[in-house]
Design a protein around this motif. Structure first.
Motif, PDB file in Angstrom:
ATOM      1  N   SER A  11       8.095 -64.872  79.398  1.00 32.44           N
ATOM      2  CA  SER A  11       6.897 -65.527  78.865  1.00 32.44           C
ATOM      3  C   SER A  11       5.967 -64.460  78.317  1.00 32.44           C
ATOM      4  CB  SER A  11       6.174 -66.301  79.961  1.00 32.44           C
ATOM      5  OG  SER A  11       6.979 -67.345  80.429  1.00 32.44           O
ATOM      6  N   GLY A  12       5.352 -64.755  77.175  1.00 31.67           N
ATOM      7  CA  GLY A  12       4.432 -63.816  76.568  1.00 31.67           C
ATOM      8  C   GLY A  12       3.221 -64.514  75.999  1.00 31.67           C
ATOM      9  N   THR A  13       2.268 -63.713  75.562  1.00 30.44           N
ATOM     10  CA  THR A  13       1.060 -64.227  74.929  1.00 30.44           C
ATOM     11  C   THR A  13       0.827 -63.473  73.635  1.00 30.44           C
ATOM     12  OG1 THR A  13       0.085 -64.726  77.080  1.00 30.44           O
ATOM     13  CG2 THR A  13      -1.414 -64.640  75.209  1.00 30.44           C
ATOM     14  N   LEU A  14       0.659 -64.213  72.558  1.00 29.28           N
ATOM     15  CA  LEU A  14       0.328 -63.648  71.253  1.00 29.28           C
ATOM     16  C   LEU A  14      -1.179 -63.705  71.055  1.00 29.28           C
ATOM     17  CD1 LEU A  14       3.100 -65.411  69.211  1.00 29.28           C
ATOM     18  CD2 LEU A  14       2.806 -62.933  69.335  1.00 29.28           C
ATOM     19  N   ARG A  15      -1.758 -62.582  70.570  1.00 29.67           N
ATOM     20  CA  ARG A  15      -3.188 -62.555  70.273  1.00 29.67           C
ATOM     21  C   ARG A  15      -3.387 -61.882  68.924  1.00 29.67           C
ATOM     22  NH1 ARG A  15      -2.934 -61.237  75.698  1.00 29.67           N
ATOM     23  NH2 ARG A  15      -3.950 -62.738  77.064  1.00 29.67           N
TER      24      ARG A  15
END
Length: 80
Positions: A11-15
């Motif tokens: 799982s990752g988060t794009l910003r």
């Protein structure tokens, strides 16, 4: 010393700019089992919201952050 490589899904988060979204990252994890050392040597965005606009982003996963860019709807890894 023998290293092992495995593909993992994380799982990752794009910003980027004013956008933030969850994603799935496919990463190559290289381990040196005898030393209990491991590192991610590459990563690719597998699933992210299609409505995110083209442009530069940071993707964070497993305590790491990498630079990515969305170009013509495709994700590209690297320094931008």
């Amino acid at each position: 010393m023998i290293s092992s490589r495995e593909t993992v899904m994380l799982s990752g988060t794009l910003r980027g700019a004013t956008h933030e979204a969850s994603c799935i990252v496919r990463a190559i994890k290289v381990s040196l089992p005898n030393l209990d050392i491991w590192e991610y040597v590459s990563a690719a965005i597998e699933r992210a919201p299609s409505e995110l606009p083209d442009g530069p982003y940071n993707v964070s996963f497993e305590g790491r952050t990498m630079k990515v860019k969305k170009v013509a709807g495709n994700w590209v890894m690297g320094a931008f």
